[in-house]
Design a protein around this motif. Sequence first.
Motif, PDB file in Angstrom:
ATOM      1  N   TYR A  16       0.824  -1.209   0.000  1.00  0.00           N
ATOM      2  CA  TYR A  16       0.000   0.000   0.000  1.00  0.00           C
ATOM      3  C   TYR A  16       0.863   1.266   0.000  1.00  0.00           C
ATOM      4  O   TYR A  16       0.494   2.279  -0.569  1.00  0.00           O
ATOM      5  CB  TYR A  16      -0.916  -0.025   1.236  1.00  0.00           C
ATOM      6  CG  TYR A  16      -2.105   0.896   1.126  1.00  0.00           C
ATOM      7  CD1 TYR A  16      -3.221   0.540   0.371  1.00  0.00           C
ATOM      8  CD2 TYR A  16      -2.120   2.126   1.777  1.00  0.00           C
ATOM      9  CE1 TYR A  16      -4.315   1.378   0.264  1.00  0.00           C
ATOM     10  CE2 TYR A  16      -3.216   2.973   1.681  1.00  0.00           C
ATOM     11  CZ  TYR A  16      -4.306   2.588   0.929  1.00  0.00           C
ATOM     12  OH  TYR A  16      -5.382   3.429   0.820  1.00  0.00           O
ATOM     13  N   SER A  47       3.182   0.857  -3.768  1.00  0.00           N
ATOM     14  CA  SER A  47       2.580   0.591  -5.080  1.00  0.00           C
ATOM     15  C   SER A  47       2.242   1.881  -5.834  1.00  0.00           C
ATOM     16  O   SER A  47       1.667   2.808  -5.267  1.00  0.00           O
ATOM     17  CB  SER A  47       1.300  -0.226  -4.901  1.00  0.00           C
ATOM     18  OG  SER A  47       0.620  -0.303  -6.121  1.00  0.00           O
ATOM     19  N   VAL A  69      -1.567   2.891  -5.806  1.00  0.00           N
ATOM     20  CA  VAL A  69      -2.208   3.550  -4.663  1.00  0.00           C
ATOM     21  C   VAL A  69      -1.821   5.022  -4.727  1.00  0.00           C
ATOM     22  O   VAL A  69      -0.635   5.347  -4.810  1.00  0.00           O
ATOM     23  CB  VAL A  69      -1.748   2.937  -3.322  1.00  0.00           C
ATOM     24  CG1 VAL A  69      -2.292   3.717  -2.137  1.00  0.00           C
ATOM     25  CG2 VAL A  69      -2.167   1.476  -3.237  1.00  0.00           C
ATOM     26  N   TYR A 127      -7.561   0.252  -5.808  1.00  0.00           N
ATOM     27  CA  TYR A 127      -6.500  -0.168  -4.874  1.00  0.00           C
ATOM     28  C   TYR A 127      -6.422   0.718  -3.637  1.00  0.00           C
ATOM     29  O   TYR A 127      -6.132   0.242  -2.538  1.00  0.00           O
ATOM     30  CB  TYR A 127      -5.145  -0.222  -5.592  1.00  0.00           C
ATOM     31  CG  TYR A 127      -5.076  -1.382  -6.561  1.00  0.00           C
ATOM     32  CD1 TYR A 127      -4.873  -2.680  -6.114  1.00  0.00           C
ATOM     33  CD2 TYR A 127      -5.252  -1.178  -7.924  1.00  0.00           C
ATOM     34  CE1 TYR A 127      -4.847  -3.752  -6.998  1.00  0.00           C
ATOM     35  CE2 TYR A 127      -5.219  -2.248  -8.820  1.00  0.00           C
ATOM     36  CZ  TYR A 127      -5.017  -3.531  -8.350  1.00  0.00           C
ATOM     37  OH  TYR A 127      -5.001  -4.582  -9.223  1.00  0.00           O
ATOM     38  N   HIS A 161     -10.206  -2.153  -2.584  1.00  0.00           N
ATOM     39  CA  HIS A 161      -9.471  -3.374  -2.242  1.00  0.00           C
ATOM     40  C   HIS A 161      -9.118  -3.362  -0.751  1.00  0.00           C
ATOM     41  O   HIS A 161      -9.373  -4.332  -0.038  1.00  0.00           O
ATOM     42  CB  HIS A 161      -8.205  -3.441  -3.105  1.00  0.00           C
ATOM     43  CG  HIS A 161      -7.407  -4.699  -2.966  1.00  0.00           C
ATOM     44  ND1 HIS A 161      -7.815  -5.909  -3.469  1.00  0.00           N
ATOM     45  CD2 HIS A 161      -6.206  -4.944  -2.379  1.00  0.00           C
ATOM     46  CE1 HIS A 161      -6.897  -6.836  -3.194  1.00  0.00           C
ATOM     47  NE2 HIS A 161      -5.913  -6.280  -2.538  1.00  0.00           N
TER      48      HIS A 161
END
Length: 146
Positions: free
Chosen positions: A63, A66, A69, A84, A88
């Motif tokens: 998180y 990435s 995100v 995301y 998610h």
Amino acid sequence: MYEILKHAHSGLRWLVLAFLVWAIINAFSKRRSGADYTAKDKRPALFGLITTHLQLVLGLILYFISPLVSFEEGFMKNTITRFYTIEHLSLMLLAIILITVGYSRAKRKSEDKAKFGSIFTFYLIGLILILLAIPWPFRGLGGGWG
Ligand code: HEM
């Protein structure tokens, strides 16, 4: 580092799904037949709990690193960054909480039927949420098969 974690997180999904399905089917059939809750029944439930918690740890690291995100302006308008960053994360967190509650309730219950019932109900709802929150390749969210 990012690629390794991404592949681990992606591949681990299959273990999570396998253990949850195993725990749910086991709890359903044993509850119906009125069987005793033994150490053998604890195994799929515990493995399901451990693998989902491992996903939580890998997911939390991802998180922060990435590129999918983002909290930049307009991220809610982009299907992928919204997925995301918000969807998610929240669905998976809810699923992991439910699975944890199901496992600890089963531990606390004294009746074997109630132990199986707790695993069955909480793990089933958790599994449904996880299936809904996985970025399956056909959803066009950038996820692969593993
Ligand atoms: C049982 C729980 C979970 C499962 C089964 C799961 C499954 C997946 C799958 C299959 C992908 C796509 C990976 C790919 O194909 O490249 C993914 C991506 C991702 N997950 Fe999870 N996840 C779970 C929980 C979480 C949690 C709790 C978080 C955050 C705290 C999280 C954060 C992410 C992020 C940030 C990505 C995007 C990675 C990237 O491609 O950059 N996941 N997850």
